[in-house]
Design a protein around this motif. Structure first.
Motif, PDB file in Angstrom:
ATOM      1  N   ILE A  21       0.822  -1.205   0.000  1.00  0.00           N
ATOM      2  CA  ILE A  21       0.000   0.000   0.000  1.00  0.00           C
ATOM      3  C   ILE A  21       0.859   1.261   0.000  1.00  0.00           C
ATOM      4  O   ILE A  21       0.758   2.102  -0.888  1.00  0.00           O
ATOM      5  N   PHE A  22       1.733   1.388   1.018  1.00  0.00           N
ATOM      6  CA  PHE A  22       2.436   2.659   1.173  1.00  0.00           C
ATOM      7  C   PHE A  22       3.644   2.787   0.251  1.00  0.00           C
ATOM      8  O   PHE A  22       4.043   3.893  -0.092  1.00  0.00           O
ATOM      9  N   PHE A  23       4.234   1.679  -0.123  1.00  0.00           N
ATOM     10  CA  PHE A  23       5.480   1.777  -0.897  1.00  0.00           C
ATOM     11  C   PHE A  23       5.334   1.313  -2.343  1.00  0.00           C
ATOM     12  O   PHE A  23       6.261   1.399  -3.117  1.00  0.00           O
ATOM     13  N   PHE A  24       4.174   0.763  -2.691  1.00  0.00           N
ATOM     14  CA  PHE A  24       3.979   0.450  -4.107  1.00  0.00           C
ATOM     15  C   PHE A  24       2.734   1.131  -4.676  1.00  0.00           C
ATOM     16  O   PHE A  24       2.836   1.953  -5.587  1.00  0.00           O
ATOM     17  N   LEU A  25       1.550   0.811  -4.139  1.00  0.00           N
ATOM     18  CA  LEU A  25       0.323   1.262  -4.804  1.00  0.00           C
ATOM     19  C   LEU A  25       0.151   2.773  -4.792  1.00  0.00           C
ATOM     20  O   LEU A  25      -0.203   3.374  -5.805  1.00  0.00           O
ATOM     21  N   ILE A  26       0.387   3.394  -3.630  1.00  0.00           N
ATOM     22  CA  ILE A  26       0.156   4.838  -3.572  1.00  0.00           C
ATOM     23  C   ILE A  26       1.094   5.598  -4.505  1.00  0.00           C
ATOM     24  O   ILE A  26       0.651   6.464  -5.247  1.00  0.00           O
ATOM     25  N   PRO A  27       2.404   5.293  -4.523  1.00  0.00           N
ATOM     26  CA  PRO A  27       3.219   6.008  -5.506  1.00  0.00           C
ATOM     27  C   PRO A  27       3.094   5.485  -6.938  1.00  0.00           C
ATOM     28  O   PRO A  27       3.518   6.174  -7.861  1.00  0.00           O
TER      29      PRO A  27
END
Lengths: 108, 228, 549
Positions: C86-92
């Protein structure tokens, strides 16, 4: 792109006037806070305090921060910010207020 | 277009003209302030919830804070907002001397605020009022035992909100120092002064946060008497 | 013949890739295209890490007994899978890679409004990522990606504070990207590029930026408060000290629900581009699709309480949140129907990006519709915290966000690298991903409805058949994900040189060269037409070759 009004320079008189108003409101909020308004109506003290604070903040935003003379976009951004803050506060507080009991108190 | 644009001092290469650059900077700062508003907003939310949960704790807690010192800091910040506004005014006028002068006064006022805050914090630590486990141990003569757990909640909100605010003041002071140095070097002109204006927006925002913190934290229990 | 002339000129032409070759020129670059590539490498790495954790989860769940790892280890594994993804792949993913690369080009600008801030956002991301790697090395966290206190604040023995700080820092990179995009869209549009001539990709990113700007600060202050609570025990969320754990849930979901739209909205933008260009038709109901992005961003902020139906939230608040959650379905449905209407009677070509787009349509519909089940107040009590929820958000996150990301990556790969990937392999891998994905997650709907709770490392033997199916699907899915990595890497060295406009698509990014020059255009583009005007495509093609010569 957004059409541009000639850059507006706010005269010093306005700044001084706003400053004096801010000082008066500060004195007012301290003075009123001394009186117990809660026997008139429970939340009256906090309502007065917040009203004064909102007026002061509005003065700062409109004149010191030039929003009164700024582009529509800037004004929209300011309003959107306040709107979103209210969403967060209102929805969460509404949940707490609508429960059958406010969360248990501590040390009572 | 781009050839002679590059000769304009202070214009970055990827902007078409000064107007566009200035617009981008101003909107950018406003959007940044939007994020700041939501950032502080989370703490204001916590304040609202806990104040409603522990009304007595908040009354007693606010008695631990000094209204004269809080009031002094309020006045200091309002004056600094005025001097910041005047600094912006004189940058628009292209008056370098007055610009540097008013920026410096603003910086000094900001530092005064921080010094007052430091003494307030110091007093709290000395009375074992810092709400962390192992630190929090108020004297019962200072704060009645039955209120101590509730007041602890008030105190962490006090430290979180004023601490975050003070952090913003420190950053603001750093920005002012940079601006003063740049202004002294004559970097700003009537045409190019948006860094001053943008930093002014930030400074006023920090002032607004304090305008709310003062009544919410210091004045909450003022009408019930007590305090010191 | 035409391709050959392009190839020879491409060697001499200065592009953003060959303008300089030093490591320094990459690490200190202010070029939004290079920053996009820096992000591409970083998040691909984290996708791999998250994928390894997913593999461990699926391996453990092949058998009913917890024989591969202990419950404690399993807790860490699924938490790390969630947080990394979530925080290190999807959001960016789409904003920072494709958005960074394409947004200024689509606007006809030389760069984003604040190039330094853009580079800073990558460094901030890397600092956060580095701290999170440190968390990982020190044993990770076991609280679930939701960090609910009081478990996370007192009981957990894992690295919650460090992870909290890592997420706090990474949040600022997301804020900076959003801020940059918003200002860029407002101020840097090319002459003639009015709001309703913007590609829908830009509209989607505008809505995404709105969420990043308004939501992310709240998660930042929340995890900061959690870290303080853990370090100092000050009574924010811990009921024993007078704090309120439900307040954490409110603040957490105020961001984390809209964050779902940070992941899905950019993907919707990609799908709009692909469907319009591959069907050779203007997107049906352009204005509706554009405004539905904004509507999703706004409504998305009003529904967070649907994650809290079974917490101590008031049932009246639950009712309101439930109703508004239904309302979010409206703009999502508008998009889906309008894309379908765009394809209808279009001249559709089934190239790899289009296969991804079609997969998106189906999978996102399933994901969205099952979301309605969960927003129903009563039904959610049955389905809450079961595999039904897991399946639902994977249909949205993988079937929506990742499929869109991969589709976009294929679609703009020739523009980004100047090389063509092997089309056949592209289609095969897209098909494998579609099949593998459904095999992995469809059984989980059934599992959830039968009562299998999420986050358990052991289960009753009756569920084994469905879990084995799911794990089998996951291995197929893994093959599908590995294939593009291989052929993309292959194409950089051996791929055929890409023409400027390989899809004969419209949009400013196809008018410049492949790969684009350092400042995107050798001339100032002027826009006279609406987006997706395919009658003009021949003129554009000529204009494109004119730039070349």
């Amino acid at each position: 792109m957004a059409e541009h009004t000639e850059h507006h320079i706010v005269p010093i008189k306005v700044y001084i006037g706003v400053f004096l108003a801010l000082m008066v409101f500060t004195a007012l909020t301290v003075a009123v806070a001394k009186y117990d308004l809660e026997h008139i109506w429970g939340p009256l003290n906090i309502i007065v305090a917040l009203t004064v604070a909102v007026i002061k903040a509005t003065l700062v935003v409109l004149y010191f921060m030039h929003v009164r003379y700024s582009s529509k976009l800037t004004q929209v951004i300011v309003v959107a910010g306040i709107f979103w803050l209210i969403i967060m506060l209102a929805f969460t507080l509404a949940d707490y207020a609508a429960r059958s009991g406010w969360p248990t108190q501590l040390g009572q | 277009m781009s050839e002679h644009a590059s000769h304009v001092p202070g214009l970055a290469h990827h902007f078409v003209n000064m107007e566009q650059q200035k617009e981008a900077g101003t909107i950018g700062m406003w959007i940044f302030l939007l994020t700041e508003l939501m950032f502080f907003g989370g703490l204001f939310l916590a304040y609202a919830i806990f104040r409603a949960t522990y009304p007595d704790g908040f009354l007693q807690g606010s008695h631990l804070l000094s209204v004269p010192l809080g009031g002094l800091n309020t006045i200091v910040l309002i004056v600094s907002s005025l001097t910041m506004a005047l600094a912006v005014y004189y940058s628009q006028m292209g008056d370098r001397k007055k610009l540097v002068g008013f920026l410096s006064i603003t910086l000094v006022l900001g530092l005064v605020f921080l010094v007052v805050k430091y003494f307030e914090y110091k007093e709290k630590f000395e009375h074992h009022l810092f709400p962390a486990l192992g630190w929090y141990n108020p004297d019962p003569s200072h704060l009645a035992v039955q209120y101590q757990p509730q007041v602890r909640v008030f105190l962490w909100i006090y430290f979180a909100m004023t601490g975050l605010h003070a952090l913003h003041m420190i950053i603001g002071a750093g920005i002012l120092l940079t601006l003063i140095i740049m202004a002294q070097k004559g970097r700003f002109t009537r045409e190019y002064n948006s860094p001053i204006e943008i930093s002014g927006l930030y400074w006023h925002f920090v002032d607004i946060v304090w305008i709310f913190l003062f009544p919410l934290l210091y004045l909450t229990g003022f009408h019930v008497g007590g305090g010191h | 013949m035409a391709t050959e002339t392009i190839a020879t000129t491409a060697e001499k032409r200065v592009t953003y890739l060959n303008v300089s070759h030093t490591v320094k020129s990459w690490l200190l670059t202010l070029d939004h295209k290079r920053i996009g590539l820096l992000y591409l490498f970083s998040i691909s790495f984290f996708f791999l890490i998250g994928g390894i954790y997913a593999t461990l989860i699926r391996l453990e769940l092949i058998t009913p007994k917890g024989d591969l790892m202990t419950a404690e280890t399993y807790n860490r594994v699924f938490t790390m899978h969630g947080v990394v993804m979530i925080f290190f792949f999807l959001i960016p993913s789409i904003p920072a890679v494709l958005g960074n690369f394409l947004l200024p080009i689509m606007l006809g600008a030389k760069d984003v409004a604040f190039p330094r801030l853009n580079l800073l956002s990558w460094y901030v991301f890397m600092v956060g990522a580095g701290l999170f790697m440190l968390t990982m090395i020190n044993g990770g966290i076991d609280t679930g990606w939701t960090f609910y206190p009081p478990y996370s604040s007192i009981y957990s023995n894992s690295q919650v504070t460090l992870a909290g700080v890592a997420i706090f820092i990474t949040g600022f990179s997301s804020i900076l990207t959003g801020l940059n995009f918003m200002v860029t869209i407002h101020t840097m549009r090319a002459p003639g590029l009015t709001w309703f001539r913007l590609p829908l990709f830009v509209w989607a990113h505008y809505a995404t930026s709105l969420i990043q700007i308004l939501g992310t600060p709240v998660i930042a202050i929340t995890v900061l408060a959690l870290a303080l609570e853990r370090t100092f025990q000050i009574g924010i969320f811990d009921p024993k000290l007078g704090g309120d754990p439900v307040l954490f849930q409110h603040m957490f979901w105020f961001y984390s629900h809209p964050a779902v739209y940070i992941m899905i909205l950019p993907s919707m933008g990609v799908i709009s581009e692909i469907i319009a260009n591959m069907s050779r038709k203007r997107v049906f109901g352009y204005h509706f699709v554009a405004f539905s992005s904004l509507a999703i961003a706004v409504f998305g902020f009003l529904v967070w309480g649907h994650h809290m139906f079974t917490s101590s939230q008031s049932m009246y608040a639950g009712l309101v949140f439930s109703i508004i959650s239904y309302a979010v379905a409206i703009p999502s449905a508008i998009k889906t129907f309008n894309w379908t209407a765009t394809i209808y009677k279009g001249s559709v070509s089934y190239d790899t990006p289009m296969i991804y787009a079609l997969a998106f349509l189906g999978l996102f519909t399933v994901g969205g519709m099952t979301g309605l089940f969960l927003s129903a107040l009563g039904l959610d009590v049955h389905l809450h915290d079961t595999y039904f929820v897991v399946a639902h958000f994977h249909y949205v996150m993988v079937g929506g966000a990742i499929i869109g990301y991969l589709g976009g990556l294929h679609y703009w790969w020739p523009k980004i690298t100047g090389k063509l990937y092997p089309e056949v392999w592209g289609r095969i891998s897209a098909a494998i991903i579609f099949l593998g994905f459904n095999l992995t997650f469809f059984p989980q709907f059934i599992l959830g409805n039968l009562g299998m709770p999420r986050r358990y490392h052991a289960y009753v033997p009756e569920f084994q058949i469905l879990h084995v199916l799911s794990s089998a699907g996951a291995s197929i899915l893994a093959i599908g994900f590995i294939m593009p990595i291989i052929y993309f890497a292959w194409s950089i060295k051996y791929g055929a040189p890409a023409p400027n406009n390989p899809w004969t698509a419209v949009g400013l990014e196809w008018q410049t060269t492949s790969p684009p020059p350092p400042e995107n255009f050798t001339y100032t583009p002027v826009v006279n037409t609406e987006a997706y005007e395919f009658e003009h495509v021949e003129e554009i093609k000529q204009a494109g070759s004119g730039v070349n010569g």
